[in-house]
Design a protein around this motif. Structure first.
Motif, PDB file in Angstrom:
ATOM      1  N   ASP A   1       0.813  -1.218   0.000  1.00 22.87           N
ATOM      2  CA  ASP A   1       0.000   0.000   0.000  1.00 22.87           C
ATOM      3  C   ASP A   1       0.845   1.266   0.000  1.00 22.87           C
ATOM      4  OD1 ASP A   1      -2.260  -1.540  -0.016  1.00 22.87           O
ATOM      5  OD2 ASP A   1      -2.632  -1.388   2.133  1.00 22.87           O
TER       6      ASP A   1
ATOM      7  N   GLY B   1      -5.177  -6.432  15.087  1.00 25.62           N
ATOM      8  CA  GLY B   1      -4.582  -5.347  14.321  1.00 25.62           C
ATOM      9  C   GLY B   1      -3.406  -4.744  15.074  1.00 25.62           C
TER      10      GLY B   1
ATOM     11  N   ASP C   1      -1.027   0.389  10.773  1.00 23.84           N
ATOM     12  CA  ASP C   1      -2.307   0.776  10.161  1.00 23.84           C
ATOM     13  C   ASP C   1      -3.362  -0.308  10.337  1.00 23.84           C
ATOM     14  OD1 ASP C   1      -1.107   3.159   9.302  1.00 23.84           O
ATOM     15  OD2 ASP C   1      -0.396   2.209   7.455  1.00 23.84           O
ATOM     16  N   ASN C   2      -3.395  -0.865  11.543  1.00 20.21           N
ATOM     17  CA  ASN C   2      -4.371  -1.897  11.924  1.00 20.21           C
ATOM     18  C   ASN C   2      -4.231  -3.187  11.110  1.00 20.21           C
ATOM     19  OD1 ASN C   2      -6.426  -2.598  13.795  1.00 20.21           O
ATOM     20  ND2 ASN C   2      -7.951  -2.475  12.170  1.00 20.21           N
ATOM     21  N   LYS C   3      -3.051  -3.411  10.553  1.00 21.07           N
ATOM     22  CA  LYS C   3      -2.783  -4.660   9.855  1.00 21.07           C
ATOM     23  C   LYS C   3      -2.014  -5.612  10.769  1.00 21.07           C
ATOM     24  CE  LYS C   3      -2.711  -2.412   5.337  1.00 21.07           C
ATOM     25  NZ  LYS C   3      -1.909  -2.068   4.143  1.00 21.07           N
ATOM     26  N   THR C   4      -1.929  -6.873  10.348  1.00 27.07           N
ATOM     27  CA  THR C   4      -1.223  -7.885  11.124  1.00 27.07           C
ATOM     28  C   THR C   4       0.034  -8.310  10.373  1.00 27.07           C
ATOM     29  OG1 THR C   4      -3.383  -8.702  11.877  1.00 27.07           O
ATOM     30  CG2 THR C   4      -1.463 -10.071  12.362  1.00 27.07           C
TER      31      THR C   4
ATOM     32  N   LYS D   1      -0.676  -8.334   6.370  1.00 27.97           N
ATOM     33  CA  LYS D   1      -2.026  -8.700   5.960  1.00 27.97           C
ATOM     34  C   LYS D   1      -3.056  -7.787   6.619  1.00 27.97           C
ATOM     35  CE  LYS D   1      -2.722 -12.132   4.037  1.00 27.97           C
ATOM     36  NZ  LYS D   1      -2.836 -12.404   2.585  1.00 27.97           N
ATOM     37  N   PRO D   2      -4.216  -7.600   5.963  1.00 29.85           N
ATOM     38  CA  PRO D   2      -5.315  -6.926   6.654  1.00 29.85           C
ATOM     39  C   PRO D   2      -5.617  -7.657   7.957  1.00 29.85           C
ATOM     40  CG  PRO D   2      -5.820  -7.230   4.326  1.00 29.85           C
ATOM     41  CD  PRO D   2      -4.573  -8.003   4.592  1.00 29.85           C
ATOM     42  N   CYS D   3      -6.104  -6.933   8.952  1.00 25.52           N
ATOM     43  CA  CYS D   3      -6.340  -7.520  10.274  1.00 25.52           C
ATOM     44  C   CYS D   3      -7.115  -8.834  10.152  1.00 25.52           C
ATOM     45  CB  CYS D   3      -7.119  -6.532  11.146  1.00 25.52           C
ATOM     46  SG  CYS D   3      -7.414  -7.115  12.815  1.00 25.52           S
TER      47      CYS D   3
END
Length: 377
Positions: A260, A321, A299-302, A313-315
Motif C-alpha cells: 500500500d 490489528g 495501520d491496523n494490519k497484522t 495482511k489486513p487484520c
C-alpha cells in the motif's frame, strides 16, 4: 424487577450449550470479550472449555515447522492457536526450510541438495545440486514466483554472509546448473559499504529486483540483468547507516513488503529485553533517495515475520490489528504475537481462557526450521 440479580439471570437462563455454540464461532479479541461479559459464563467455559473451531477460518498465514530428525512437518494456525495438520514426509528428513512463496517451500538438504516442496499438494520439484566447490553455506534465500507455473520466470537466489557486497548463488528454474557470482573484488564497491551476517528474508519485487537489509541499516538492491542467471547482477545501495549504538543493539531483522505504501517494513528485534521496532523504508524514484522512518502502528494490519518469508495482511481477526506474529511458541505450542500499542508479547490460550503477557520474549521457543506460508496469496 426491583432487587433482581441480573447476573444470576444471565447465568441461569442462558443454556450452556448456547454459550458454547456462540463461543465456538469467536476468535481472538471477540472470544475474550465474550467471556468478559459475565463471570459465570467464564466459569462455565472453564469447566468444559471449547476452543474455537478450525473450519471457516479467517484468511491467515500459517506457520510451517519442520523437525529435521523425523521429517515431520506441522502447520500451525495462529488465530485459533492450534496445529491443524501434521505430515510425515521422508524426503524432509535431515532437511531445512529456507524460503516460502504462497504454498511453496524452498528446502535444502545436506551440503548441496535443493528442492521445492508444496505442503498442500505434497508435490516436489527437484533443483540441481549446488556447486561442489562452494556448497550450501548461504544463510539467506528467496525465489521469485511459483515454480510450478511459468517456471522459466522463477529465479532462486542465495546470499552469502561474506564479502562486500555479498556473493550470491542463482539459478533459473529449468536450468541444469547454478551460477555463483562473487562481487568482492569488483571495481566501484567500497569495502564495508554493505554486508550481511546471520539469516535474512530478502524481498523479491517485480522486474526481478531483490531488496535485502544490511547490517548497517542500509538497503541493498540486487538487479537481475536481462532476465538471466548467468549475466552478473548489479548491486545498488541506498540509505544512511543507522547509528553505531542502534546497529549493535539489533538481534534479528525481518523484511516485509508494504504494498500500500510502495516500500518495505523492517521489523527489528533488539538484544535489550527483546524489544521490537518497526521502520518503513520507501524509495523516492524522482529524488533517487531512500526515505526511512520509525513507525508506531501498522495501520491496523497484522504482520507475520520469519526468516525466508514475511507478510503484511489486513487484520485477520478483531483484536489482532497492529500485532506482529513471530515464529515463536509459549508453553505447549501456543503462538506468540507482539502488540505495538502495549509493547508486550502475548499468547492466547483458549483451553484455559487466558492470555500470557510478557515485556520480553525470554523463555519462548523458536524452532530452528520454521516459516510462514500464505496459501491465500
Amino acid at each position: 424487577m426491583e432487587g433482581a440479580d441480573y447476573d444470576e439471570l444471565w447465568s441461569d437462563y442462558v443454556p450452556t450449550d448456547i454459550l458454547r455454540l456462540i463461543s465456538s464461532r469467536l476468535v481472538a479479541g471477540d472470544y475474550f470479550a465474550f467471556l468478559a461479559v459475565c463471570k459465570r459464563w467464564r466459569f462455565k467455559s472453564l469447566s468444559s472449555p471449547l476452543p474455537p473451531p478450525i473450519h471457516d477460518s479467517p484468511s491467515s498465514p500459517c506457520l510451517m515447522t519442520l523437525n529435521k530428525e523425523t521429517g515431520i512437518i506441522e502447520s500451525f494456525h495462529p488465530v485459533y492457536n492450534v496445529i491443524t495438520h501434521k505430515m510425515d514426509i521422508p524426503k524432509l528428513k535431515g532437511a531445512r526450510i529456507r524460503s516460502a512463496n504462497a504454498n511453496w517451500l524452498l528446502v535444502s538438504h545436506g551440503n548441496r541438495g535443493m528442492f521445492f516442496f508444496n505442503p498442500i499438494s505434497n508435490d516436489i520439484i527437484e533443483l540441481p545440486d549446488l556447486l561442489e566447490d562452494v556448497e550450501n553455506h548461504f544463510p539467506s534465500w528467496t525465489f521469485s514466483c511459483f515454480p510450478d507455473s511459468s517456471s522459466s520466470d522463477c529465479f532462486v537466489i542465495g546470499f552469502e554472509n561474506f564479502g562486500s557486497p555479498p556473493a550470491i548463488y542463482i539459478i533459473k528454474v529449468g536450468e541444469s546448473s547454478w551460477t555463483y557470482h562473487d562481487f568482492y573484488n569488483e571495481d566501484g564497491n567500497k569495502q564495508g559499504s554493505f554486508m550481511l551476517s546471520g539469516c535474512h528474508n530478502p524481498v523479491f519485487f517485480k522486474n526481478n529486483i531483490v531488496w535485502i537489509f544490511g547490517d548497517k541499516g542500509n538497503l541493498g538492491i540486487l538487479n537481475i540483468k536481462e532476465n538471466s542467471a548467468v549475466e552478473t547482477p548489479i548491486w545498488e545501495f541506498y540509505g544512511k547507516y543507522l547509528p553505531r549504538r542502534k546497529r549493535s543493539s539489533i538481534r534479528q531483522s525481518y523484511l516485509v513488503e508494504d504494498v500500500d505504501n510502495g516500500g518495505i517494513l523492517v521489523v527489528l528485534l533488539t538484544y535489550e529485553e527483546r524489544k521490537v521496532e518497526v521502520w518503513r523504508y520507501k524509495y523516492d524514484i524522482s529524488k533517487r533517495i531512500l526515505e526511512r522512518e520509525k513507525i508506531a502502528s501498522s495501520d491496523n494490519k497484522t504482520l507475520f515475520v520469519s526468516f525466508g518469508a514475511s507478510y503484511l495482511k489486513p487484520c485477520v481477526a478483531r483484536g489482532l490489528g497492529n500485532k506482529i506474529y513471530f515464529p515463536m511458541f509459549h508453553g505447549n505450542n501456543k503462538g506468540v504475537f507482539y502488540c505495538l500499542a502495549t509493547h508486550k508479547y502475548y499468547s492466547l490460550d483458549y483451553s484455559i481462557n487466558a492470555a500470557f503477557p510478557s515485556s520480553n520474549c525470554y523463555n519462548l521457543i523458536q524452532p530452528k526450521s520454521c516459516i510462514w506460508i500464505d496459501p491465500s496469496s
